[in-house]
Design a protein around this motif. Structure first.
Motif, PDB file in Angstrom:
ATOM      1  N   GLN A  88      18.398   4.707   3.179  1.00 47.52           N
ATOM      2  CA  GLN A  88      17.239   4.437   2.340  1.00 47.52           C
ATOM      3  C   GLN A  88      17.200   2.975   1.907  1.00 47.52           C
ATOM      4  O   GLN A  88      16.136   2.367   1.875  1.00 47.52           O
ATOM      5  CB  GLN A  88      17.226   5.355   1.115  1.00 47.52           C
ATOM      6  CG  GLN A  88      15.940   5.232   0.318  1.00 47.52           C
ATOM      7  CD  GLN A  88      15.883   6.171  -0.852  1.00 47.52           C
ATOM      8  OE1 GLN A  88      16.860   6.342  -1.576  1.00 47.52           O
ATOM      9  NE2 GLN A  88      14.722   6.775  -1.072  1.00 47.52           N
ATOM     10  N   TYR A  89      18.352   2.418   1.595  1.00 53.05           N
ATOM     11  CA  TYR A  89      18.403   1.007   1.198  1.00 53.05           C
ATOM     12  C   TYR A  89      17.902   0.105   2.325  1.00 53.05           C
ATOM     13  O   TYR A  89      17.164  -0.857   2.095  1.00 53.05           O
ATOM     14  CB  TYR A  89      19.836   0.637   0.820  1.00 53.05           C
ATOM     15  CG  TYR A  89      19.993  -0.810   0.418  1.00 53.05           C
ATOM     16  CD1 TYR A  89      19.630  -1.237  -0.853  1.00 53.05           C
ATOM     17  CD2 TYR A  89      20.505  -1.745   1.313  1.00 53.05           C
ATOM     18  CE1 TYR A  89      19.759  -2.567  -1.221  1.00 53.05           C
ATOM     19  CE2 TYR A  89      20.633  -3.064   0.951  1.00 53.05           C
ATOM     20  CZ  TYR A  89      20.258  -3.479  -0.309  1.00 53.05           C
ATOM     21  OH  TYR A  89      20.398  -4.799  -0.669  1.00 53.05           O
ATOM     22  N   LYS A  90      18.290   0.443   3.540  1.00 55.46           N
ATOM     23  CA  LYS A  90      17.896  -0.367   4.698  1.00 55.46           C
ATOM     24  C   LYS A  90      16.417  -0.204   5.020  1.00 55.46           C
ATOM     25  O   LYS A  90      15.741  -1.162   5.362  1.00 55.46           O
ATOM     26  CB  LYS A  90      18.747   0.051   5.899  1.00 55.46           C
ATOM     27  CG  LYS A  90      18.531  -0.773   7.132  1.00 55.46           C
ATOM     28  CD  LYS A  90      19.447  -0.308   8.244  1.00 55.46           C
ATOM     29  CE  LYS A  90      19.144  -1.072   9.520  1.00 55.46           C
ATOM     30  NZ  LYS A  90      19.912  -0.568  10.656  1.00 55.46           N
ATOM     31  N   ARG A  91      15.900   1.026   4.884  1.00 50.23           N
ATOM     32  CA  ARG A  91      14.525   1.314   5.296  1.00 50.23           C
ATOM     33  C   ARG A  91      13.477   0.999   4.233  1.00 50.23           C
ATOM     34  O   ARG A  91      12.385   0.544   4.555  1.00 50.23           O
ATOM     35  CB  ARG A  91      14.400   2.795   5.666  1.00 50.23           C
ATOM     36  CG  ARG A  91      15.163   3.219   6.886  1.00 50.23           C
ATOM     37  CD  ARG A  91      14.580   2.636   8.175  1.00 50.23           C
ATOM     38  NE  ARG A  91      13.248   3.089   8.444  1.00 50.23           N
ATOM     39  CZ  ARG A  91      12.937   4.106   9.214  1.00 50.23           C
ATOM     40  NH1 ARG A  91      13.877   4.792   9.817  1.00 50.23           N
ATOM     41  NH2 ARG A  91      11.685   4.431   9.404  1.00 50.23           N
ATOM     42  N   ASN A  92      13.775   1.300   2.966  1.00 49.80           N
ATOM     43  CA  ASN A  92      12.756   1.133   1.922  1.00 49.80           C
ATOM     44  C   ASN A  92      13.446   0.877   0.584  1.00 49.80           C
ATOM     45  O   ASN A  92      13.847   1.810  -0.109  1.00 49.80           O
ATOM     46  CB  ASN A  92      11.877   2.390   1.856  1.00 49.80           C
ATOM     47  CG  ASN A  92      10.656   2.180   0.997  1.00 49.80           C
ATOM     48  OD1 ASN A  92      10.691   1.455  -0.003  1.00 49.80           O
ATOM     49  ND2 ASN A  92       9.564   2.825   1.364  1.00 49.80           N
ATOM     50  N   ARG A  93      13.566  -0.375   0.230  1.00 45.40           N
ATOM     51  CA  ARG A  93      14.327  -0.731  -0.970  1.00 45.40           C
ATOM     52  C   ARG A  93      13.641  -0.313  -2.256  1.00 45.40           C
ATOM     53  O   ARG A  93      14.300  -0.066  -3.252  1.00 45.40           O
ATOM     54  CB  ARG A  93      14.632  -2.233  -0.975  1.00 45.40           C
ATOM     55  CG  ARG A  93      15.594  -2.566   0.138  1.00 45.40           C
ATOM     56  CD  ARG A  93      16.227  -3.897   0.008  1.00 45.40           C
ATOM     57  NE  ARG A  93      17.096  -4.098   1.158  1.00 45.40           N
ATOM     58  CZ  ARG A  93      17.663  -5.235   1.446  1.00 45.40           C
ATOM     59  NH1 ARG A  93      17.481  -6.276   0.678  1.00 45.40           N
ATOM     60  NH2 ARG A  93      18.435  -5.345   2.501  1.00 45.40           N
ATOM     61  N   ARG A  94      12.339  -0.228  -2.247  1.00 48.96           N
ATOM     62  CA  ARG A  94      11.652   0.239  -3.460  1.00 48.96           C
ATOM     63  C   ARG A  94      11.965   1.710  -3.731  1.00 48.96           C
ATOM     64  O   ARG A  94      12.246   2.089  -4.855  1.00 48.96           O
ATOM     65  CB  ARG A  94      10.143   0.046  -3.329  1.00 48.96           C
ATOM     66  CG  ARG A  94       9.688  -1.312  -3.824  1.00 48.96           C
ATOM     67  CD  ARG A  94       8.219  -1.295  -4.075  1.00 48.96           C
ATOM     68  NE  ARG A  94       7.597  -2.241  -3.172  1.00 48.96           N
ATOM     69  CZ  ARG A  94       6.315  -2.364  -2.999  1.00 48.96           C
ATOM     70  NH1 ARG A  94       5.480  -1.556  -3.609  1.00 48.96           N
ATOM     71  NH2 ARG A  94       5.825  -3.258  -2.199  1.00 48.96           N
ATOM     72  N   ASP A  95      11.905   2.527  -2.702  1.00 53.31           N
ATOM     73  CA  ASP A  95      12.262   3.938  -2.868  1.00 53.31           C
ATOM     74  C   ASP A  95      13.731   4.084  -3.244  1.00 53.31           C
ATOM     75  O   ASP A  95      14.095   4.947  -4.041  1.00 53.31           O
ATOM     76  CB  ASP A  95      11.981   4.724  -1.577  1.00 53.31           C
ATOM     77  CG  ASP A  95      10.486   4.921  -1.330  1.00 53.31           C
ATOM     78  OD1 ASP A  95       9.684   4.594  -2.227  1.00 53.31           O
ATOM     79  OD2 ASP A  95      10.134   5.408  -0.233  1.00 53.31           O
ATOM     80  N   PHE A  96      14.568   3.237  -2.646  1.00 48.10           N
ATOM     81  CA  PHE A  96      15.993   3.257  -2.980  1.00 48.10           C
ATOM     82  C   PHE A  96      16.190   2.940  -4.464  1.00 48.10           C
ATOM     83  O   PHE A  96      16.998   3.574  -5.137  1.00 48.10           O
ATOM     84  CB  PHE A  96      16.762   2.254  -2.122  1.00 48.10           C
ATOM     85  CG  PHE A  96      18.167   2.020  -2.606  1.00 48.10           C
ATOM     86  CD1 PHE A  96      19.167   2.942  -2.327  1.00 48.10           C
ATOM     87  CD2 PHE A  96      18.483   0.901  -3.360  1.00 48.10           C
ATOM     88  CE1 PHE A  96      20.463   2.747  -2.779  1.00 48.10           C
ATOM     89  CE2 PHE A  96      19.771   0.697  -3.821  1.00 48.10           C
ATOM     90  CZ  PHE A  96      20.763   1.624  -3.532  1.00 48.10           C
TER      91      PHE A  96
END
Length: 199
Positions: free
Chosen positions: A134-142
């Motif tokens: 999740q951190y790699k793909r979408n930092r806002r969601d992370f």
């Protein structure tokens, strides 16, 4: 019966964790167990931090968290001893390192105990993989998931400021952090599936 007044100790104004001087449930004994305080010794800031990390953060929260994602030793109510109610991994060298030789425990509280669960840290590993994914793909969601995890986990730990030797685990207070971690486990499964299919 006399109670110890810790309201005017040098550390009480900044981060007071040891607040209950009444020993009706052995709270003060718990403070001493986790900090090494002598009978009439006043707690320092360092003592408060030791208690916060050792009892409140680890014993009351992280241990419960690891029961769900690593494994559980048994269903005995423990108070910091190596035989009762710890998390386990199911991997003998790791468990024996933390708690001594687990094969020497009586079967009634070990292999034959219905609460003895070996998860081999698989859900924990999947959760960490999902966190990284999740951190790699979408930092806002992370960030949103991470804040949910932190606030409903360690944030609740520090907000509740639980006195020592609670009669049971207060797992319901930390359910939100487990929900957040379950999101990461799901993402970890997606990541593993994606990597498995990649050439």
């Amino acid at each position: 019966m006399t109670t110890q007044d810790w309201s005017n100790t040098p550390s009480s104004h900044l981060f007071p964790r040891m607040w209950d001087g009444n020993n009706d449930r052995n709270q003060v004994d718990c403070y001493r167990q986790y900090t090494g305080l002598a009978e009439d010794e006043a707690p320092t800031m360092k003592d408060n931090l030791k208690y916060a990390m050792g009892y409140q953060a680890y014993w009351m929260y992280l241990r419960y968290f690891l029961w769900s994602y690593s494994g559980k030793q048994n269903d005995l109510q423990g108070f910091g001893n190596v035989r009762d109610g710890n998390f386990v991994t199911g991997i003998s060298p790791i468990d024996n390192f933390f708690y001594g030789d687990q094969s020497k425990m009586p079967d009634s509280i070990h292999k034959n105990n219905k609460s003895y669960n070996k998860l081999y840290m698989l859900p924990l590993i999947l959760g960490f993989l999902g966190l990284a994914f999740q951190y790699k793909r979408n930092r806002r969601d992370f960030l949103v998931t991470g804040l949910l995890f932190a606030i409903t986990g360690f944030g609740i730990v520090f907000y509740l400021n639980q006195a020592g030797y609670q009669p049971r685990e207060r797992d319901y207070a930390f359910a939100g952090s487990c929900y957040a971690f379950a999101i990461w486990i799901g993402l970890g499964v997606i990541w593993v599936k994606k990597c498995w299919r990649s050439p």
